[in-house]
Design a protein around this motif. Structure first.
Motif, PDB file in Angstrom:
ATOM      1  N   ASP A   1      33.761  58.160  91.417  1.00 45.26           N
ATOM      2  CA  ASP A   1      33.421  59.206  92.078  1.00 45.26           C
ATOM      3  C   ASP A   1      34.630  58.189  93.440  1.00 45.26           C
ATOM      4  O   ASP A   1      35.365  59.482  93.515  1.00 45.26           O
ATOM      5  N   GLN A   2      34.327  56.996  94.388  1.00 42.21           N
ATOM      6  CA  GLN A   2      34.559  56.976  94.378  1.00 42.21           C
ATOM      7  C   GLN A   2      36.334  55.765  95.031  1.00 42.21           C
ATOM      8  O   GLN A   2      36.892  55.806  95.642  1.00 42.21           O
ATOM      9  N   MET A   3      36.230  55.580  93.492  1.00 40.88           N
ATOM     10  CA  MET A   3      37.673  53.943  93.267  1.00 40.88           C
ATOM     11  C   MET A   3      38.396  55.477  92.224  1.00 40.88           C
ATOM     12  O   MET A   3      39.548  54.572  91.716  1.00 40.88           O
ATOM     13  N   ALA A   4      38.097  56.379  91.473  1.00 37.20           N
ATOM     14  CA  ALA A   4      39.009  56.734  90.451  1.00 37.20           C
ATOM     15  C   ALA A   4      40.223  56.612  90.703  1.00 37.20           C
ATOM     16  O   ALA A   4      40.900  58.132  92.080  1.00 37.20           O
ATOM     17  N   GLY A   5      40.935  56.288  90.519  1.00 34.11           N
ATOM     18  CA  GLY A   5      42.623  57.355  90.958  1.00 34.11           C
ATOM     19  C   GLY A   5      43.370  55.855  91.678  1.00 34.11           C
ATOM     20  O   GLY A   5      44.696  55.334  91.361  1.00 34.11           O
TER      21      GLY A   5
ATOM     22  N   PHE B   1      48.564  60.818  98.235  1.00 38.05           N
ATOM     23  CA  PHE B   1      47.466  61.241  97.666  1.00 38.05           C
ATOM     24  C   PHE B   1      47.641  61.325  96.335  1.00 38.05           C
ATOM     25  O   PHE B   1      46.598  61.232  96.210  1.00 38.05           O
ATOM     26  N   SER B   2      48.357  61.727  96.227  1.00 39.18           N
ATOM     27  CA  SER B   2      48.326  61.249  94.275  1.00 39.18           C
ATOM     28  C   SER B   2      49.201  60.564  93.827  1.00 39.18           C
ATOM     29  O   SER B   2      49.241  60.091  92.419  1.00 39.18           O
ATOM     30  N   SER B   3      49.981  59.336  94.304  1.00 37.68           N
ATOM     31  CA  SER B   3      50.168  58.034  93.606  1.00 37.68           C
ATOM     32  C   SER B   3      49.315  56.957  92.841  1.00 37.68           C
ATOM     33  O   SER B   3      49.099  56.344  92.149  1.00 37.68           O
ATOM     34  N   LYS B   4      48.264  57.736  93.331  1.00 33.69           N
ATOM     35  CA  LYS B   4      47.013  57.315  93.177  1.00 33.69           C
ATOM     36  C   LYS B   4      46.721  57.402  90.967  1.00 33.69           C
ATOM     37  O   LYS B   4      46.048  56.300  90.812  1.00 33.69           O
ATOM     38  N   ASP B   5      47.171  58.857  91.027  1.00 31.82           N
ATOM     39  CA  ASP B   5      46.644  59.206  90.333  1.00 31.82           C
ATOM     40  C   ASP B   5      47.594  59.009  89.128  1.00 31.82           C
ATOM     41  O   ASP B   5      47.585  58.375  87.473  1.00 31.82           O
ATOM     42  N   HIS B   6      48.835  57.464  89.674  1.00 29.90           N
ATOM     43  CA  HIS B   6      49.858  57.021  88.905  1.00 29.90           C
ATOM     44  C   HIS B   6      49.266  55.828  88.229  1.00 29.90           C
ATOM     45  O   HIS B   6      49.870  54.935  87.293  1.00 29.90           O
ATOM     46  N   LEU B   7      47.788  55.163  88.072  1.00 31.04           N
ATOM     47  CA  LEU B   7      47.938  53.957  87.873  1.00 31.04           C
ATOM     48  C   LEU B   7      46.985  54.102  86.801  1.00 31.04           C
ATOM     49  O   LEU B   7      45.609  54.737  87.032  1.00 31.04           O
TER      50      LEU B   7
END
Length: 308
Positions: free
Chosen positions: A177-181, A70-76
């Motif tokens: 809201d829907q796609m951030a990260g 769930f946190s890997s999205k924050d790396h993009l």
């Protein structure tokens, strides 16, 4: 006392003692019969240390995997993009309904960067809609400024191809809201009035490192730069120099494919427009071009994602 009496007396005393003794024993037996039985002690349960240790390890592994998932999205982020990156202008308006919710979802799914054009409605809602084409795309009798949030979301967006479904409009807040990260946003913003709420939403969502503002407006570029958001120059490159653009807060520039390689020696990351095909994009990337903007990203960079 005669021997007989002494014998009887002794016998009587013996009988009395025996009677008393029997009475005491009887009382003891009676008390014993009235007492509640002492319960048996339960067998102590054994603590299986190896089993619990294994369970703890499993829980820890699951927690780590879940956190990473769930946190890997924050790396993009912009800095983590692979070259050449490809942005879908207006969601890929030659493929999908322009600036539609479906288009942007597909962009992120197939690895293209959503590049909406942002506008403001009559109630100050920021939406994904190109003011130059929205009236035609939605079949409006008037322009976007005649709509508020509710009436805008009740519209449908015509598809660019026959036998394909129309699209649903989407606001900037909904999009973030829907796609951030999950992707890097590349919104086009041409006025400071639109830029202020756009940058506020970026700050609120914490996606300043995952956004590139495309603009030809120097005031918008400065506001983005001050907010720690990358700014791409989309104006007339023949009237501007790399140094002046850098001093204005720009870190990127959009240039026609034919002359894109002429800008690769500057401090600005170069994005090509009007790329014809995958071969040309590859050549540009080899020349140092960072990415490309296209209304049909599939033609210049086929997706690695396979579908049924």
């Amino acid at each position: 006392m005669s021997k007989k009496n002494r014998r009887y007396g002794r016998n009587e005393r013996d009988q009395t003692r025996r009677a008393q003794t029997g009475s005491a024993q009887g009382d003891d037996q009676s008390l014993e019969s009235q007492r509640a039985p002492v319960p048996d002690h339960p067998t102590p349960k054994k603590f299986n240390a190896p089993l619990w240790a294994g369970i703890v390890v499993v829980i820890a592994v699951v927690a780590v995997l879940g956190f990473n998932m769930f946190s890997s999205k924050d790396h993009l982020t912009v800095d983590s993009l692979n070259q050449p990156a490809v942005a879908a202008v207006d969601g890929g308006s030659k493929v999908y309904p322009a600036n539609s919710k479906f288009a942007f979802t597909e962009n992120a799914k197939f690895g293209y960067l959503p590049a909406p054009t942002l506008s403001k409605l009559s109630d100050d809602t920021i939406v994904a809609a190109n003011p130059e084409t929205a009236a035609k795309d939605m079949g409006l009798k008037d322009d976007l400024t005649s709509l508020d949030r509710d009436s805008f979301l009740n519209q449908t967006i015509k598809p660019p191809r026959k036998n394909t479904a129309p699209g649903e409009p989407i606001t900037w807040d909904q999009m973030v809201d829907q796609m951030a990260g999950a992707t890097v946003f590349m919104p086009a913003v041409e006025s400071p009035e639109v830029a202020t709420p756009v940058l506020e939403k970026i700050a609120e969502a914490g996606i300043d490192e995952s956004t590139i503002v495309r603009t030809s407006n120097a005031e918008v570029a400065k506001a983005a730069s001050d907010a720690g958001v990358a700014a791409m120059f989309t104006g007339d490159v023949t009237a501007s120099g790399a140094e002046s653009l850098s001093s204005s807060g720009y870190t990127m520039i959009a240039v026609g494919a034919a002359s894109a390689d002429e800008w690769t020696g500057t401090d600005l990351k170069v994005w090509a427009t009007g790329v014809k095909d995958e071969k040309q994009l590859k050549e540009l990337a080899e020349a140092g071009v960072f990415g490309a903007l296209s209304t049909n990203p599939y033609t210049i960079q086929p997706s690695d994602v396979k579908t049924d």
